[in-house]
Design a protein around this motif. Structure first.
Motif, PDB file in Angstrom:
ATOM      1  N   LEU A  46      23.856  61.375  40.627  1.00 49.73           N
ATOM      2  CA  LEU A  46      22.936  60.599  39.800  1.00 49.73           C
ATOM      3  C   LEU A  46      23.503  60.515  38.383  1.00 49.73           C
ATOM      4  CD1 LEU A  46      19.571  62.277  40.889  1.00 49.73           C
ATOM      5  CD2 LEU A  46      20.567  60.169  41.798  1.00 49.73           C
ATOM      6  N   THR A  47      23.917  59.339  37.989  1.00 51.29           N
ATOM      7  CA  THR A  47      24.434  59.147  36.630  1.00 51.29           C
ATOM      8  C   THR A  47      23.821  57.877  36.061  1.00 51.29           C
ATOM      9  OG1 THR A  47      26.529  60.261  37.134  1.00 51.29           O
ATOM     10  CG2 THR A  47      26.492  58.816  35.208  1.00 51.29           C
ATOM     11  N   TRP A  48      23.285  57.987  34.857  1.00 48.43           N
ATOM     12  CA  TRP A  48      22.668  56.851  34.184  1.00 48.43           C
ATOM     13  C   TRP A  48      23.671  55.696  34.096  1.00 48.43           C
ATOM     14  CZ3 TRP A  48      21.555  56.832  28.233  1.00 48.43           C
ATOM     15  CH2 TRP A  48      20.805  55.694  27.900  1.00 48.43           C
ATOM     16  N   SER A  49      23.198  54.488  34.372  1.00 52.50           N
ATOM     17  CA  SER A  49      24.072  53.311  34.382  1.00 52.50           C
ATOM     18  C   SER A  49      24.794  53.124  33.049  1.00 52.50           C
ATOM     19  CB  SER A  49      23.256  52.059  34.723  1.00 52.50           C
ATOM     20  OG  SER A  49      22.192  51.877  33.800  1.00 52.50           O
ATOM     21  N   TYR A  50      24.166  53.546  31.947  1.00 52.72           N
ATOM     22  CA  TYR A  50      24.795  53.423  30.618  1.00 52.72           C
ATOM     23  C   TYR A  50      26.127  54.161  30.558  1.00 52.72           C
ATOM     24  CZ  TYR A  50      25.391  53.991  25.547  1.00 52.72           C
ATOM     25  OH  TYR A  50      25.887  53.987  24.268  1.00 52.72           O
ATOM     26  N   GLU A  51      26.255  55.222  31.346  1.00 50.31           N
ATOM     27  CA  GLU A  51      27.437  56.073  31.276  1.00 50.31           C
ATOM     28  C   GLU A  51      28.579  55.595  32.173  1.00 50.31           C
ATOM     29  OE1 GLU A  51      27.657  58.199  29.049  1.00 50.31           O
ATOM     30  OE2 GLU A  51      25.625  58.780  28.508  1.00 50.31           O
ATOM     31  N   HIS A  52      28.357  54.519  32.925  1.00 47.21           N
ATOM     32  CA  HIS A  52      29.399  54.032  33.826  1.00 47.21           C
ATOM     33  C   HIS A  52      30.501  53.318  33.059  1.00 47.21           C
ATOM     34  CE1 HIS A  52      26.356  53.914  37.417  1.00 47.21           C
ATOM     35  NE2 HIS A  52      26.585  55.129  36.974  1.00 47.21           N
ATOM     36  N   ALA A  53      31.708  53.416  33.578  1.00 50.35           N
ATOM     37  CA  ALA A  53      32.861  52.716  33.005  1.00 50.35           C
ATOM     38  C   ALA A  53      33.966  52.719  34.054  1.00 50.35           C
ATOM     39  CB  ALA A  53      33.344  53.398  31.720  1.00 50.35           C
ATOM     40  N   GLU A  54      34.995  51.982  33.799  1.00 44.42           N
ATOM     41  CA  GLU A  54      36.115  51.915  34.743  1.00 44.42           C
ATOM     42  C   GLU A  54      36.986  53.168  34.606  1.00 44.42           C
ATOM     43  OE1 GLU A  54      39.837  48.934  35.926  1.00 44.42           O
ATOM     44  OE2 GLU A  54      38.294  48.296  34.497  1.00 44.42           O
ATOM     45  N   GLU A  55      37.369  53.723  35.729  1.00 43.22           N
ATOM     46  CA  GLU A  55      38.206  54.924  35.700  1.00 43.22           C
ATOM     47  C   GLU A  55      39.606  54.597  35.178  1.00 43.22           C
ATOM     48  OE1 GLU A  55      38.195  57.988  38.799  1.00 43.22           O
ATOM     49  OE2 GLU A  55      36.763  56.725  39.875  1.00 43.22           O
ATOM     50  N   PRO A  56      40.136  55.446  34.300  1.00 41.82           N
ATOM     51  CA  PRO A  56      41.496  55.238  33.763  1.00 41.82           C
ATOM     52  C   PRO A  56      42.541  55.834  34.713  1.00 41.82           C
ATOM     53  CG  PRO A  56      40.506  57.119  32.693  1.00 41.82           C
ATOM     54  CD  PRO A  56      39.456  56.576  33.645  1.00 41.82           C
ATOM     55  N   THR A  57      42.591  55.325  35.923  1.00 35.48           N
ATOM     56  CA  THR A  57      43.392  55.953  36.980  1.00 35.48           C
ATOM     57  C   THR A  57      44.892  55.972  36.691  1.00 35.48           C
ATOM     58  OG1 THR A  57      43.349  53.826  38.143  1.00 35.48           O
ATOM     59  CG2 THR A  57      41.713  55.465  38.789  1.00 35.48           C
ATOM     60  N   ASN A  58      45.356  55.119  35.816  1.00 37.40           N
ATOM     61  CA  ASN A  58      46.794  55.065  35.518  1.00 37.40           C
ATOM     62  C   ASN A  58      47.211  55.993  34.383  1.00 37.40           C
ATOM     63  OD1 ASN A  58      47.332  53.110  37.515  1.00 37.40           O
ATOM     64  ND2 ASN A  58      46.731  51.455  36.120  1.00 37.40           N
ATOM     65  N   ASP A  59      46.254  56.682  33.785  1.00 39.12           N
ATOM     66  CA  ASP A  59      46.570  57.592  32.689  1.00 39.12           C
ATOM     67  C   ASP A  59      46.991  58.941  33.269  1.00 39.12           C
ATOM     68  OD1 ASP A  59      46.503  59.390  30.464  1.00 39.12           O
ATOM     69  OD2 ASP A  59      45.163  57.997  29.428  1.00 39.12           O
TER      70      ASP A  59
END
Length: 235
Positions: free
Chosen positions: A199-212
């Motif tokens: 359960l994570t508030w939608s405000y906290e969603h973002a794209e994962e920096p998978t290439n870092d």
């Protein structure tokens, strides 16, 4: 890359349950208003109010409660009875007293790490509420520094890492929010480990920096040391 000497942890939904109580309160809010409105997007209206009010109230249960009151007035054209407003306020007070339930592997992980790393806590929200939750969790003794901040930005992490660590390049930030825990910590120059919560508030969603290369994702804290080993292998 430099040796890691400090690990910073988020608190809510990283070390202990938090969002589940908000979801229960949202349902209670909907039940209270059901006789007075047929608004189909009531929860979306509430989330919009909470997000809009962040600039005034910041993050935390008090701002959430005031946003519930505001939403109740809006969707009923101010016809909601005072008794319902009183019940909404009571449900908000309950959010400030719910029992603390630590998440799986938290105690074991902190206990294992504290002898080898400096541990710090970086959490955002209302100071009174966050201090209450930390005290009730029994985890305070693990941390050499505790920072309760109004928001988590690159500048916030730069200040904290400069004050409490050997520098961002020697630090790992751990949390369940990509927006607040992961991306700004990476922006400040640290490593980051994402531990998703159901359960994570939608405000906290973002794209994962998978290439870092300084980013890792683990399913729970029991796998955290795997991420540390992978960071060490980058040396």
């Amino acid at each position: 890359m430099p040796r890691i000497t400090t690990i910073a942890f988020d608190a809510d939904d990283t070390l202990w349950q938090n969002e589940q109580f908000i979801r229960l309160t949202e349902q209670r809010f909907a039940d209270l208003l059901a006789p007075y409105t047929d608004t189909p997007d009531l929860n979306d209206r509430l989330v919009a109010a909470v997000t809009r009010n962040l600039q005034f109230y910041g993050f935390g249960m008090k701002g959430f409660t005031l946003s519930m009151v505001e939403t109740a007035l809006e969707v009923t054209a101010h016809r909601v009875p005072g008794t319902i407003i009183a019940e909404i306020l009571a449900s908000g007070r309950e959010l400030l007293s719910y029992p603390i339930e630590t998440l799986p592997y938290v105690d074991q992980t902190l206990d294992h790490l504290q002898s080898r790393y400096r541990l710090i806590l970086v959490t955002k929200g209302d100071i009174f509420d966050q201090e209450r939750k930390l005290a009730a969790s029994g985890l305070a003794e693990y941390f050499s520094a505790i920072e309760i901040v109004t928001d988590k930005t690159v500048a916030t992490y730069e200040r904290i890492f400069a004050q409490h660590t050997d520098g961002a390049a020697h630090t790992v930030m751990v949390g369940n929010s990509l927006r607040s825990d992961i991306l700004p910590a990476l922006g400040a120059g640290a490593f980051a480990v994402y531990v998703p919560h159901d359960l994570t508030w939608s405000y906290e969603h973002a794209e994962e920096p998978t290439n870092d290369p300084r980013y890792r994702r683990v399913e729970h804290l029991g796998h955290f040391e795997t991420a540390l080993a992978e960071f060490a292998a980058l040396d």
